[in-house]
Write an enzyme that holds these catalytic residues in place. Structure first.
Site, PDB file in Angstrom:
ATOM      1  N   GLU A   1       0.531  -0.958   0.461  1.00  0.00           N
ATOM      2  CA  GLU A   1       0.514  -0.164   0.196  1.00  0.00           C
ATOM      3  C   GLU A   1       0.822   1.056  -0.426  1.00  0.00           C
ATOM      4  O   GLU A   1       1.944   1.371   0.957  1.00  0.00           O
ATOM      5  CB  GLU A   1      -0.989   0.307   1.326  1.00  0.00           C
ATOM      6  CG  GLU A   1      -1.537   1.214   1.440  1.00  0.00           C
ATOM      7  CD  GLU A   1      -2.949   0.257   2.521  1.00  0.00           C
ATOM      8  OE1 GLU A   1      -4.279   0.066   1.876  1.00  0.00           O
ATOM      9  OE2 GLU A   1      -2.423   0.303   4.206  1.00  0.00           O
TER      10      GLU A   1
ATOM     11  N   LYS B   1       2.501   4.430   1.135  1.00  0.00           N
ATOM     12  CA  LYS B   1       2.827   4.765   2.494  1.00  0.00           C
ATOM     13  C   LYS B   1       2.894   6.302   2.071  1.00  0.00           C
ATOM     14  O   LYS B   1       3.551   6.860   1.714  1.00  0.00           O
ATOM     15  CB  LYS B   1       4.531   4.849   3.097  1.00  0.00           C
ATOM     16  CG  LYS B   1       4.664   5.078   4.300  1.00  0.00           C
ATOM     17  CD  LYS B   1       5.884   4.929   4.539  1.00  0.00           C
ATOM     18  CE  LYS B   1       6.092   4.711   6.196  1.00  0.00           C
ATOM     19  NZ  LYS B   1       6.063   6.300   6.839  1.00  0.00           N
TER      20      LYS B   1
ATOM     21  N   ARG C   1      -0.717  10.433  10.948  1.00  0.00           N
ATOM     22  CA  ARG C   1      -2.068   9.211  10.830  1.00  0.00           C
ATOM     23  C   ARG C   1      -3.241   9.587  11.900  1.00  0.00           C
ATOM     24  O   ARG C   1      -3.093  10.692  12.529  1.00  0.00           O
ATOM     25  CB  ARG C   1      -1.597   8.454  12.507  1.00  0.00           C
ATOM     26  CG  ARG C   1      -2.544   6.862  12.454  1.00  0.00           C
ATOM     27  CD  ARG C   1      -1.318   5.649  12.193  1.00  0.00           C
ATOM     28  NE  ARG C   1      -2.047   4.396  11.994  1.00  0.00           N
ATOM     29  CZ  ARG C   1      -1.372   3.731  12.579  1.00  0.00           C
ATOM     30  NH1 ARG C   1       0.377   3.772  13.105  1.00  0.00           N
ATOM     31  NH2 ARG C   1      -1.466   2.401  12.567  1.00  0.00           N
TER      32      ARG C   1
ATOM     33  N   ARG D   1      -2.112   9.780  15.973  1.00  0.00           N
ATOM     34  CA  ARG D   1      -0.976   8.931  16.581  1.00  0.00           C
ATOM     35  C   ARG D   1      -0.906   9.182  18.409  1.00  0.00           C
ATOM     36  O   ARG D   1      -0.569   8.065  18.969  1.00  0.00           O
ATOM     37  CB  ARG D   1      -0.209   8.436  15.767  1.00  0.00           C
ATOM     38  CG  ARG D   1       0.910   7.692  16.029  1.00  0.00           C
ATOM     39  CD  ARG D   1       2.016   7.825  15.054  1.00  0.00           C
ATOM     40  NE  ARG D   1       3.269   7.007  15.460  1.00  0.00           N
ATOM     41  CZ  ARG D   1       4.104   6.866  14.866  1.00  0.00           C
ATOM     42  NH1 ARG D   1       4.166   7.274  13.168  1.00  0.00           N
ATOM     43  NH2 ARG D   1       5.733   6.048  15.078  1.00  0.00           N
TER      44      ARG D   1
ATOM     45  N   GLU E   1      -4.378   7.639   7.012  1.00  0.00           N
ATOM     46  CA  GLU E   1      -3.268   8.681   6.627  1.00  0.00           C
ATOM     47  C   GLU E   1      -3.948  10.527   5.597  1.00  0.00           C
ATOM     48  O   GLU E   1      -4.195   9.895   5.264  1.00  0.00           O
ATOM     49  CB  GLU E   1      -2.335   8.554   5.967  1.00  0.00           C
ATOM     50  CG  GLU E   1      -1.346   9.147   5.962  1.00  0.00           C
ATOM     51  CD  GLU E   1       0.150   8.973   7.599  1.00  0.00           C
ATOM     52  OE1 GLU E   1      -0.499   8.419   8.107  1.00  0.00           O
ATOM     53  OE2 GLU E   1       0.503   9.306   7.723  1.00  0.00           O
TER      54      GLU E   1
ATOM     55  N   PHE F   1      -7.274   3.194   5.979  1.00  0.00           N
ATOM     56  CA  PHE F   1      -6.189   1.687   5.241  1.00  0.00           C
ATOM     57  C   PHE F   1      -6.886   0.871   6.397  1.00  0.00           C
ATOM     58  O   PHE F   1      -6.073   0.107   6.692  1.00  0.00           O
ATOM     59  CB  PHE F   1      -4.858   1.806   5.490  1.00  0.00           C
ATOM     60  CG  PHE F   1      -4.274   2.103   6.331  1.00  0.00           C
ATOM     61  CD1 PHE F   1      -3.811   2.437   8.000  1.00  0.00           C
ATOM     62  CD2 PHE F   1      -3.222   4.026   6.419  1.00  0.00           C
ATOM     63  CE1 PHE F   1      -3.674   3.394   8.622  1.00  0.00           C
ATOM     64  CE2 PHE F   1      -3.067   4.721   7.281  1.00  0.00           C
ATOM     65  CZ  PHE F   1      -2.943   4.704   8.499  1.00  0.00           C
TER      66      PHE F   1
HETATM   67  P1  AMP Z   1       6.776   5.811  10.191  1.00  0.00           P
HETATM   68  O1  AMP Z   1       6.755   7.160  11.322  1.00  0.00           O
HETATM   69  O2  AMP Z   1       8.315   6.251   8.983  1.00  0.00           O
HETATM   70  O3  AMP Z   1       7.594   5.061  11.402  1.00  0.00           O
HETATM   71  O4  AMP Z   1       5.704   4.957  10.069  1.00  0.00           O
HETATM   72  C1  AMP Z   1       4.507   4.614  10.452  1.00  0.00           C
HETATM   73  C2  AMP Z   1       3.521   6.016   9.727  1.00  0.00           C
HETATM   74  O5  AMP Z   1       2.943   5.779   8.740  1.00  0.00           O
HETATM   75  C3  AMP Z   1       2.329   6.079  10.387  1.00  0.00           C
HETATM   76  O6  AMP Z   1       1.921   6.291  11.589  1.00  0.00           O
HETATM   77  C4  AMP Z   1       1.130   6.604   9.578  1.00  0.00           C
HETATM   78  O7  AMP Z   1       1.084   7.804  10.228  1.00  0.00           O
HETATM   79  C5  AMP Z   1       2.366   6.376   8.378  1.00  0.00           C
HETATM   80  N1  AMP Z   1       0.998   5.688   7.041  1.00  0.00           N
HETATM   81  C6  AMP Z   1       1.316   6.579   6.351  1.00  0.00           C
HETATM   82  N2  AMP Z   1       1.016   4.972   4.444  1.00  0.00           N
HETATM   83  C7  AMP Z   1       0.614   4.074   5.638  1.00  0.00           C
HETATM   84  C8  AMP Z   1      -0.476   3.197   5.177  1.00  0.00           C
HETATM   85  N3  AMP Z   1      -0.675   3.056   4.034  1.00  0.00           N
HETATM   86  N4  AMP Z   1      -0.770   2.496   5.839  1.00  0.00           N
HETATM   87  C9  AMP Z   1      -0.250   2.228   8.093  1.00  0.00           C
HETATM   88  N5  AMP Z   1       0.628   3.745   8.095  1.00  0.00           N
HETATM   89  C10 AMP Z   1       0.943   4.442   7.032  1.00  0.00           C
END
Ligand code: AMP
Length: 567
Positions: free
Chosen positions: A257, A259, A264, A279, A309, A350
């Site tokens: 999917e 990102k 969030r 979050r 998101e 999602f």
């Molecule tokens: P990171 O902040 O780099 O650790 O990545 C995790 C964050 O990616 C999550 O907390 C979400 O806010 C974001 N995110 C973006 N797209 C998605 C998705 N399709 N599924 C889950 N999380 C996502």
């Protein structure tokens, strides 16, 4: 219960560094707390009077606290301030002030946990004209009655800095230890108990409530805790994947999917009432009336909890805006409608955890996605399902990844189709794939003094890269994470002799120390004279021994440009 019983506990906790000993001390203590006071005590042990998600704030700054201590003890404010400078802790300053108090003890009353708790809560409810004076009175009345060490902890609690080292993990284990297990419990029983506490906490977000439930209803009671509409929950977190291939090898067919690099958001609906949580469990419903409107139009279920998101969208290009721009909206208190027009959002959904009275978090992801699809009436470009494919073909996922990057998204999430939704945990069923950025070697050109327990150290470091034409150092960001306390200490010792200039709490130093710095990405920024800023810079190691030159601005720029491409 007398407040002095609690301060005795605080002192014990403050004096033992070991987590296990702290937990054991708390287990003994919690067992003895009367049920009627358990919720309050558990909050106070964490140094708070409201659960973390609450928007209630005590709103006391150190200036006002010094006035209150002065009022209660008869010492001058500058006297109290001197003590603060020496100790770096207003709690200790209050304790010393109470010890040397000039006033009579006629006004003293015995402090109980109830009395302290209720008065601290009062601080968040006094508003309007004269509220500063009223707050001052509440605090000074407490300090007047306090024994010296009670004053230390009252002041620290009000300032939100208890300093007894009761991290969430310790509270969790202590609740399990006090009410759910004993020495005879097997390893498995212990794990079950801790998981049950954690599960309930992810949904209730209040260890006070969790402790009472554990004591009264045991593991079964904790396991029964369901989604609480109107309350934030702890979201599930992913982990970084080595690469696409390994994930496919481990799991076969997966859901890949986009990102999105946004914020969030958990959207809760109950009839015509909506809540939006981040979050970090902040309630941002008021800040995003546009998302509420989309949800009202789009979500068909009577009640549901969905997750996605939210992205800021650039009106001119249609591409996503940097996360910082959207995050300006999350904390706005005024001009909300205007901001909503300037920074329109798009929500990509999602997951779904609950629908019409039914919890879905134990259902496999593929079932949850079916439910999500059923209840969402997409509003194209505004409120829609996140873009995904389901496949076990590595090549297809790589193409999809390129598609995400060329659409200026962050990368991909790879999700295991039969995985449940686990609240508040990093799980091995959700993987992040994004371009890896190479570390930079940068010079420390300045630093600022820390606060609270870190006043003795320089804890934020201004980083510089080299202008290849002039040889000057140009700022590219400020780094304050990745160092242990020993490393702060060591760095401070090394930087002190290099200080060439000071301005307030900031010092400027000769660029002798080169550090390797990790970061999430490079952004254009008007705040630094290089024109670029590192996002989330973190200390990796010191490089002075094997390298004495920082990287050049050219390298920063070329790394910045490479972000748009496949990493
Ligand atoms: P990171 O902040 O780099 O650790 O990545 C995790 C964050 O990616 C999550 O907390 C979400 O806010 C974001 N995110 C973006 N797209 C998605 C998705 N399709 N599924 C889950 N999380 C996502």
């Amino acid at each position: 219960m007398d407040y002095s019983v609690l301060t005795e506990l605080y002192e014990k906790l403050e004096n033992v560094p070991s987590k296990l000993t702290k937990t054991a001390i708390l287990v003994e203590f919690l067992r003895k707390v009367p049920t009627s006071e358990l919720q309050k005590v558990v909050l106070l042990v964490q140094g708070r009077v409201y659960p973390s998600y609450s928007e209630q704030e005590l709103g006391i700054a150190s200036q006002m606290m010094m006035k209150a201590i002065s009022k209660a003890t008869g010492l001058t404010v500058s006297h109290v301030e001197d003590k603060l400078k020496r100790t770096g802790d207003l709690g200790l300053s209050a304790e010393e002030s109470v010890k040397s108090k000039k006033q009579s003890t006629l006004l003293k009353r015995k402090l109980t946990v109830d009395y302290v708790f209720e008065n601290l809560r009062k601080l968040s409810t006094v508003t309007g004209s004269g509220s500063q004076d009223k707050k001052l009175n509440i605090i000074s009345e407490l300090v007047v009655s306090a024994k010296p060490n009670e004053a230390r902890y009252i002041v620290r609690t009000i300032l939100g800095d208890l300093r007894v080292g009761t991290a969430e993990g310790i509270i969790r284990d202590a609740i399990a230890g006090a009410f759910l297990i004993d020495e005879k419990s097997s390893k498995e029983e212990k794990e079950n108990a801790v998981n049950a506490v954690e599960n309930a906490w992810s949904l209730l977000n209040n260890y006070g409530e969790v402790a009472e439930l554990a004591k009264m209803k045991g593991i079964k009671g904790l396991q029964k805790v369901g989604i609480q509409l109107g309350k934030p929950l702890q979201v599930m977190l992913g982990i970084a994947a080595e690469n696409i291939e390994t994930v496919v090898k481990d799991f076969g067919e997966i859901l890949a999917e986009f990102k999105y690099d946004g914020m969030r958001i958990v959207i809760q609906k109950k009839g015509d009432k909506f809540w939006l949580f981040t979050r970090r469990q902040e309630d941002v419903t008021k800040q995003f009336p546009d998302i509420v409107e989309f949800a009202r139009k789009s979500l068909k279920a009577k009640e549901c909890v969905v997750e996605g998101e939210a992205l800021g969208i650039d009106l001119k290009t249609g591409y996503p805006l940097p996360f910082q721009i959207l995050s300006q909206r999350a904390h706005r208190k005024y001009d909300i409608e205007k901001m909503a027009k300037e920074i329109p959002v798009q929500v990509n959904l999602f997951d779904i955890m609950y629908v019409n009275g039914k919890s879905l978090f134990n259902e496999p992801l593929k079932e949850r996605r079916k439910e999500l699809k059923k209840i969402v009436n997409p509003i194209n470009g505004k409120f829609q399902l996140a873009k995904f494919i389901i496949t076990n073909d590595v090549k297809k996922i790589e193409e999809f990844y390129e598609d995400a990057i060329s659409n200026k998204q962050e990368g991909l999430m790879l999700k295991v189709l039969d995985s449940p939704y686990v609240f508040g945990r990093h799980v091995e069923t959700m993987y992040k794939i994004k371009p890896v950025m190479e570390n930079l070697d940068l010079a420390i050109i300045g630093a600022t003094w820390g606060e609270g327990g870190r006043v003795r150290w320089l804890t934020s470091y201004i980083l510089g890269c080299k202008d290849p034409d002039t040889g000057n150092l140009l700022e590219v960001g400020m780094m304050s994470t990745g160092l242990s306390e020993d490393q702060y200490d060591d760095m401070t010792k090394k930087l002190k002799p290099l200080i060439i200039n000071e301005k307030g709490r900031t010092v400027y130093v000769k660029p002798k120390i080169i550090v390797e710095v990790g970061y999430q990405e490079i952004q254009k920024s008007p705040n630094y004279n290089s024109g670029y800023a590192l996002r989330f810079p973190r200390f990796i190691r010191e490089r002075s021994l094997d390298k004495s030159e920082p990287d050049t601005l050219n390298r920063v720029v070329s790394l910045f440009r490479s972000q748009g491409r496949l990493g």
